[in-house]
Design an enzyme around this catalytic site. Sequence first.
Site, PDB file in Angstrom:
ATOM      1  N   ASP A 193       0.871  -1.165   0.000  1.00  0.00           N
ATOM      2  CA  ASP A 193       0.000   0.000   0.000  1.00  0.00           C
ATOM      3  C   ASP A 193       0.919   1.230   0.000  1.00  0.00           C
ATOM      4  O   ASP A 193       2.136   1.108   0.170  1.00  0.00           O
ATOM      5  CB  ASP A 193      -0.886  -0.043   1.249  1.00  0.00           C
ATOM      6  CG  ASP A 193      -1.662   1.245   1.462  1.00  0.00           C
ATOM      7  OD1 ASP A 193      -2.311   1.715   0.516  1.00  0.00           O
ATOM      8  OD2 ASP A 193      -1.598   1.791   2.581  1.00  0.00           O
ATOM      9  N   ASP A 237      -0.265   5.095   1.145  1.00  0.00           N
ATOM     10  CA  ASP A 237      -0.529   6.025   2.241  1.00  0.00           C
ATOM     11  C   ASP A 237      -0.427   5.350   3.600  1.00  0.00           C
ATOM     12  O   ASP A 237      -1.033   4.296   3.829  1.00  0.00           O
ATOM     13  CB  ASP A 237      -1.934   6.632   2.107  1.00  0.00           C
ATOM     14  CG  ASP A 237      -2.032   7.621   0.955  1.00  0.00           C
ATOM     15  OD1 ASP A 237      -1.077   8.388   0.758  1.00  0.00           O
ATOM     16  OD2 ASP A 237      -3.064   7.620   0.250  1.00  0.00           O
ATOM     17  N   ASP A 271      -3.454  12.415   0.600  1.00  0.00           N
ATOM     18  CA  ASP A 271      -4.601  13.270   0.305  1.00  0.00           C
ATOM     19  C   ASP A 271      -4.749  14.375   1.345  1.00  0.00           C
ATOM     20  O   ASP A 271      -5.154  15.492   1.021  1.00  0.00           O
ATOM     21  CB  ASP A 271      -5.888  12.443   0.242  1.00  0.00           C
ATOM     22  CG  ASP A 271      -5.945  11.560  -0.995  1.00  0.00           C
ATOM     23  OD1 ASP A 271      -5.286  11.889  -2.000  1.00  0.00           O
ATOM     24  OD2 ASP A 271      -6.648  10.534  -0.961  1.00  0.00           O
ATOM     25  N   ASP A 276      -5.070   3.646  -3.183  1.00  0.00           N
ATOM     26  CA  ASP A 276      -6.237   4.473  -3.479  1.00  0.00           C
ATOM     27  C   ASP A 276      -5.867   5.958  -3.458  1.00  0.00           C
ATOM     28  O   ASP A 276      -6.719   6.807  -3.214  1.00  0.00           O
ATOM     29  CB  ASP A 276      -7.356   4.181  -2.471  1.00  0.00           C
ATOM     30  CG  ASP A 276      -8.712   4.678  -2.946  1.00  0.00           C
ATOM     31  OD1 ASP A 276      -8.811   5.134  -4.100  1.00  0.00           O
ATOM     32  OD2 ASP A 276      -9.680   4.630  -2.155  1.00  0.00           O
ATOM     33  N   ASP A 311      -1.959  -0.981   5.735  1.00  0.00           N
ATOM     34  CA  ASP A 311      -2.406  -0.412   7.009  1.00  0.00           C
ATOM     35  C   ASP A 311      -3.916  -0.264   7.101  1.00  0.00           C
ATOM     36  O   ASP A 311      -4.484  -0.327   8.185  1.00  0.00           O
ATOM     37  CB  ASP A 311      -1.775   0.982   7.225  1.00  0.00           C
ATOM     38  CG  ASP A 311      -2.448   2.045   6.373  1.00  0.00           C
ATOM     39  OD1 ASP A 311      -3.186   2.870   6.924  1.00  0.00           O
ATOM     40  OD2 ASP A 311      -2.262   2.022   5.147  1.00  0.00           O
TER      41      ASP A 311
END
Length: 267
Positions: free
Chosen positions: A32, A34, A43, A123, A203
Site C-alpha cells: 500500500d 498512504d 490526500d 487508493d 495499514d
Amino acid sequence: MKRCCEGVGLPCLFKGVGMASARAPRYLLVFDFDETIINENSDDSIVRAAPGQALPEHVRQSFREGFYNEYMQRVLAYMGDQGVKMGDFKAVYENIPLSPGMPDLFQFLSKNHEVFEIILISDANMFGIECSLRAAGFYSLFRKIFSNPSSFDKRGYLTLGPYHSHKCLDCPANMCKRKILTEYLAERAQEEAEFERVFYVGDGANDFCPSVALTSADVAFPRKGYPMHQLAQEMQNKQPGAFQATVVPWESAAEVARYLQEVLKKK
C-alpha cells in the site's frame, strides 16, 4: 509449492508441473502507499498547498462514506480554483516522509530484487505516488503501480478519476484491492510467473479486503494498531481459521525486512 487459492477468493492460478524447479524462488510483495510506504495520508498532505493550508467547510462537509475518490475530485477542483499548480503539488509529495524503517526495507529489496516481484496498490493517485517514489529514489523497485488516474488539464488543475468499478460491498466505489490483486495474479499466471508466496504490506481497511484472500502460505504485514491490523484481529477472534495468512504486525518496516531476510535464509 504451487499456488492454489480456491475457496479464499483467488482462483487456482498455477497449473502444470515442472515449471518452478528450474527457477529461483519468486515471491510477490504487495505494498500500500498512504501510511504504509509514506508516513502520512497524501490526500491530507496536499492540503498544505492550499491557501491557509486548510479547506473550506463546504468542501470538507461534502465527504460521503465510500465515495472518497469523488470527494478528492472536489478538493482538487477547489485547489485548482485557488491557483495551486503542478509545482506546488509536486513539492508537497516529494517532501512527505517515508514511514519508519521503510528506507531499510527498500534497501534490502534492492539487494534482493531477483527474488521479489514488487507491486503497489493504492487508493491515492498516480501523480503523487510517482513524485514521492522518484524523490525517495525507489520508483524503479516496482514492477507495476495500480492507483487512481490523475493528470493536469488545460487549466493546470490536477484532475482525478476512479480506478475501476467493482461489486465488492466492503470497498470504496472506485477501488477494490482484492479485485486488482486477483486479476494481477491471473495475468502473471498466464505469463507463466509462479509465486511461492505473497507478502502484503498495508495499514488500512481497504488492505484488509485483499489480505483475507491470502492463503496459509502467505504473510500479511499490517501496520500495528491501524485498521488492517484491527480487522484481522477481529476476524481471527470471531472466526478462527477464516483469516488464513500469517499475520506479522509492524511498527517499523525494518521488522518486515528482517522477516523477509529469515525467509530467504530458509531457502
